[in-house]
Design a protein around this motif. Structure first.
Motif, PDB file in Angstrom:
ATOM      1  N   ALA A  18       0.829  -1.208   0.000  1.00 30.66           N
ATOM      2  CA  ALA A  18       0.000   0.000   0.000  1.00 30.66           C
ATOM      3  C   ALA A  18       0.861   1.254   0.000  1.00 30.66           C
ATOM      4  CB  ALA A  18      -0.936  -0.005   1.206  1.00 30.66           C
ATOM      5  N   SER A  19       1.943   1.224   0.748  1.00 30.48           N
ATOM      6  CA  SER A  19       2.850   2.365   0.781  1.00 30.48           C
ATOM      7  C   SER A  19       3.436   2.637  -0.602  1.00 30.48           C
ATOM      8  CB  SER A  19       3.959   2.107   1.795  1.00 30.48           C
ATOM      9  OG  SER A  19       4.880   3.166   1.790  1.00 30.48           O
ATOM     10  N   LYS A  20       3.901   1.592  -1.260  1.00 32.61           N
ATOM     11  CA  LYS A  20       4.469   1.741  -2.610  1.00 32.61           C
ATOM     12  C   LYS A  20       3.414   2.202  -3.606  1.00 32.61           C
ATOM     13  CE  LYS A  20       8.707   0.230  -2.001  1.00 32.61           C
ATOM     14  NZ  LYS A  20       9.828   1.123  -2.081  1.00 32.61           N
ATOM     15  N   LEU A  21       2.221   1.610  -3.538  1.00 34.03           N
ATOM     16  CA  LEU A  21       1.165   1.989  -4.479  1.00 34.03           C
ATOM     17  C   LEU A  21       0.736   3.432  -4.305  1.00 34.03           C
ATOM     18  CD1 LEU A  21      -1.022  -1.236  -4.488  1.00 34.03           C
ATOM     19  CD2 LEU A  21       0.433  -0.370  -6.339  1.00 34.03           C
ATOM     20  N   GLY A  22       0.824   3.960  -3.110  1.00 39.94           N
ATOM     21  CA  GLY A  22       0.476   5.356  -2.868  1.00 39.94           C
ATOM     22  C   GLY A  22       1.422   6.330  -3.533  1.00 39.94           C
ATOM     23  N   GLU A  23       2.590   5.854  -3.948  1.00 37.85           N
ATOM     24  CA  GLU A  23       3.597   6.683  -4.622  1.00 37.85           C
ATOM     25  C   GLU A  23       3.763   6.305  -6.088  1.00 37.85           C
ATOM     26  OE1 GLU A  23       7.067   5.853  -2.331  1.00 37.85           O
ATOM     27  OE2 GLU A  23       6.256   6.734  -0.516  1.00 37.85           O
ATOM     28  N   TRP A  24       2.961   5.365  -6.572  1.00 34.50           N
ATOM     29  CA  TRP A  24       3.117   4.817  -7.925  1.00 34.50           C
ATOM     30  C   TRP A  24       2.933   5.902  -8.970  1.00 34.50           C
ATOM     31  CZ3 TRP A  24       5.213   0.385  -9.109  1.00 34.50           C
ATOM     32  CH2 TRP A  24       5.039  -0.155 -10.363  1.00 34.50           C
ATOM     33  N   ASP A  25       3.850   5.963  -9.964  1.00 32.56           N
ATOM     34  CA  ASP A  25       3.731   6.996 -10.987  1.00 32.56           C
ATOM     35  C   ASP A  25       3.566   6.449 -12.400  1.00 32.56           C
ATOM     36  OD1 ASP A  25       6.279   6.028 -11.421  1.00 32.56           O
ATOM     37  OD2 ASP A  25       7.272   7.962 -11.291  1.00 32.56           O
ATOM     38  N   LYS A  26       3.446   5.145 -12.532  1.00 35.23           N
ATOM     39  CA  LYS A  26       3.208   4.539 -13.839  1.00 35.23           C
ATOM     40  C   LYS A  26       1.704   4.393 -14.060  1.00 35.23           C
ATOM     41  CE  LYS A  26       7.559   2.083 -14.037  1.00 35.23           C
ATOM     42  NZ  LYS A  26       8.207   2.472 -12.823  1.00 35.23           N
ATOM     43  N   PRO A  27       1.269   4.374 -15.319  1.00 38.05           N
ATOM     44  CA  PRO A  27      -0.168   4.240 -15.582  1.00 38.05           C
ATOM     45  C   PRO A  27      -0.751   2.995 -14.913  1.00 38.05           C
ATOM     46  CG  PRO A  27       1.005   4.764 -17.598  1.00 38.05           C
ATOM     47  CD  PRO A  27       2.056   4.468 -16.556  1.00 38.05           C
ATOM     48  N   THR A  28      -1.931   3.167 -14.338  1.00 35.07           N
ATOM     49  CA  THR A  28      -2.609   2.088 -13.626  1.00 35.07           C
ATOM     50  C   THR A  28      -4.089   2.126 -13.959  1.00 35.07           C
ATOM     51  OG1 THR A  28      -1.059   2.316 -11.799  1.00 35.07           O
ATOM     52  CG2 THR A  28      -3.071   1.106 -11.354  1.00 35.07           C
ATOM     53  N   TYR A  29      -4.633   0.964 -14.246  1.00 37.16           N
ATOM     54  CA  TYR A  29      -6.058   0.853 -14.553  1.00 37.16           C
ATOM     55  C   TYR A  29      -6.658  -0.178 -13.609  1.00 37.16           C
ATOM     56  CZ  TYR A  29     -10.171   0.705 -17.654  1.00 37.16           C
ATOM     57  OH  TYR A  29     -11.432   0.785 -18.193  1.00 37.16           O
ATOM     58  N   VAL A  30      -7.593   0.240 -12.794  1.00 39.28           N
ATOM     59  CA  VAL A  30      -8.197  -0.630 -11.788  1.00 39.28           C
ATOM     60  C   VAL A  30      -9.536  -1.142 -12.315  1.00 39.28           C
ATOM     61  CG1 VAL A  30      -9.118  -0.730  -9.445  1.00 39.28           C
ATOM     62  CG2 VAL A  30      -7.058   0.608  -9.918  1.00 39.28           C
ATOM     63  N   LEU A  31      -9.639  -2.457 -12.450  1.00 43.51           N
ATOM     64  CA  LEU A  31     -10.888  -3.082 -12.906  1.00 43.51           C
ATOM     65  C   LEU A  31     -11.385  -4.063 -11.859  1.00 43.51           C
ATOM     66  CD1 LEU A  31     -10.066  -3.907 -16.641  1.00 43.51           C
ATOM     67  CD2 LEU A  31     -11.679  -2.212 -15.786  1.00 43.51           C
ATOM     68  N   PHE A  32     -12.603  -3.889 -11.448  1.00 38.40           N
ATOM     69  CA  PHE A  32     -13.260  -4.788 -10.511  1.00 38.40           C
ATOM     70  C   PHE A  32     -14.639  -5.104 -11.067  1.00 38.40           C
ATOM     71  CE2 PHE A  32     -10.020  -3.392  -7.737  1.00 38.40           C
ATOM     72  CZ  PHE A  32     -10.077  -4.046  -6.524  1.00 38.40           C
ATOM     73  N   SER A  33     -15.220  -6.173 -10.590  1.00 41.87           N
ATOM     74  CA  SER A  33     -16.593  -6.493 -10.952  1.00 41.87           C
ATOM     75  C   SER A  33     -17.555  -5.937  -9.915  1.00 41.87           C
ATOM     76  CB  SER A  33     -16.782  -8.007 -11.033  1.00 41.87           C
ATOM     77  OG  SER A  33     -18.153  -8.298 -11.187  1.00 41.87           O
ATOM     78  N   ASP A  34     -18.689  -5.494 -10.392  1.00 41.86           N
ATOM     79  CA  ASP A  34     -19.720  -5.003  -9.481  1.00 41.86           C
ATOM     80  C   ASP A  34     -20.353  -6.133  -8.673  1.00 41.86           C
ATOM     81  OD1 ASP A  34     -21.127  -6.234 -11.531  1.00 41.86           O
ATOM     82  OD2 ASP A  34     -22.458  -4.541 -11.897  1.00 41.86           O
ATOM     83  N   ALA A  35     -20.124  -7.377  -9.072  1.00 39.16           N
ATOM     84  CA  ALA A  35     -20.733  -8.516  -8.380  1.00 39.16           C
ATOM     85  C   ALA A  35     -19.737  -9.311  -7.535  1.00 39.16           C
ATOM     86  CB  ALA A  35     -21.385  -9.444  -9.409  1.00 39.16           C
ATOM     87  N   ASP A  36     -18.500  -8.849  -7.419  1.00 33.83           N
ATOM     88  CA  ASP A  36     -17.481  -9.571  -6.648  1.00 33.83           C
ATOM     89  C   ASP A  36     -17.781  -9.434  -5.157  1.00 33.83           C
ATOM     90  OD1 ASP A  36     -15.238 -10.460  -5.280  1.00 33.83           O
ATOM     91  OD2 ASP A  36     -13.830  -9.576  -6.681  1.00 33.83           O
ATOM     92  N   PRO A  37     -18.124 -10.533  -4.495  1.00 35.02           N
ATOM     93  CA  PRO A  37     -18.477 -10.434  -3.081  1.00 35.02           C
ATOM     94  C   PRO A  37     -17.271 -10.233  -2.160  1.00 35.02           C
ATOM     95  CG  PRO A  37     -18.501 -12.711  -3.767  1.00 35.02           C
ATOM     96  CD  PRO A  37     -18.238 -11.895  -5.002  1.00 35.02           C
ATOM     97  N   ILE A  38     -16.062 -10.451  -2.676  1.00 34.50           N
ATOM     98  CA  ILE A  38     -14.863 -10.397  -1.846  1.00 34.50           C
ATOM     99  C   ILE A  38     -14.207  -9.023  -1.870  1.00 34.50           C
ATOM    100  CG2 ILE A  38     -12.550 -11.375  -1.494  1.00 34.50           C
ATOM    101  CD1 ILE A  38     -13.696 -13.987  -2.754  1.00 34.50           C
ATOM    102  N   THR A  39     -13.983  -8.481  -3.051  1.00 32.30           N
ATOM    103  CA  THR A  39     -13.185  -7.253  -3.147  1.00 32.30           C
ATOM    104  C   THR A  39     -13.933  -6.038  -3.684  1.00 32.30           C
ATOM    105  OG1 THR A  39     -12.375  -7.872  -5.343  1.00 32.30           O
ATOM    106  CG2 THR A  39     -11.042  -8.555  -3.440  1.00 32.30           C
ATOM    107  N   ARG A  40     -15.177  -6.183  -4.053  1.00 30.86           N
ATOM    108  CA  ARG A  40     -15.939  -5.076  -4.650  1.00 30.86           C
ATOM    109  C   ARG A  40     -15.828  -3.776  -3.843  1.00 30.86           C
ATOM    110  NH1 ARG A  40     -21.308  -7.238  -4.746  1.00 30.86           N
ATOM    111  NH2 ARG A  40     -21.123  -7.105  -2.501  1.00 30.86           N
ATOM    112  N   ASP A  41     -15.901  -3.867  -2.542  1.00 33.41           N
ATOM    113  CA  ASP A  41     -15.867  -2.659  -1.709  1.00 33.41           C
ATOM    114  C   ASP A  41     -14.486  -2.012  -1.626  1.00 33.41           C
ATOM    115  OD1 ASP A  41     -18.569  -2.998  -1.226  1.00 33.41           O
ATOM    116  OD2 ASP A  41     -18.247  -4.033   0.678  1.00 33.41           O
ATOM    117  N   ASN A  42     -13.467  -2.680  -2.125  1.00 32.51           N
ATOM    118  CA  ASN A  42     -12.108  -2.137  -2.082  1.00 32.51           C
ATOM    119  C   ASN A  42     -11.719  -1.402  -3.356  1.00 32.51           C
ATOM    120  OD1 ASN A  42     -11.319  -3.107   0.529  1.00 32.51           O
ATOM    121  ND2 ASN A  42     -11.389  -5.139  -0.365  1.00 32.51           N
TER     122      ASN A  42
END
Length: 89
Positions: A18-42
């Motif tokens: 999390a610390s490293k990702l907070g400083e990440w400067d390369k392009p990032t695309y976050v894809l999640f499913s609206d129906a994922d019961p495990i990680t949807r809220d993250n």
């Protein structure tokens, strides 16, 4: 490891990532499913935490579960190709 409130297995690794990702400067695309019961809220917290993720479209994959590549492989592939096209030209 899926992070849990209060830590649990992998908590130290998760904090370091999390610390490293907070400083990440390369392009990032976050894809999640609206129906994922495990990680949807993250999804939104992760998208807000990684600075470059906010530069990409705010996109949910509809009706897939936790393993997007199995439930929506073609759609995921199209999204990734579009992401690469957007960020490498």
């Amino acid at each position: 490891m899926v992070p849990r409130k209060g830590g649990g297995d992998g908590a130290e690794m998760t904090r370091a990532a999390a610390s490293k990702l907070g400083e990440w400067d390369k392009p990032t695309y976050v894809l999640f499913s609206d129906a994922d019961p495990i990680t949807r809220d993250n999804r939104d917290p992760l998208r807000e935490h990684i600075p470059t993720a906010r530069d990409q479209p705010d996109r949910w994959i509809a009706d897939a579960m936790h393993f997007l590549q199995e439930d929506a492989g073609e759609e995921i592939a199209e999204e990734i190709v579009a992401f690469v096209d957007r960020t490498t030209r």
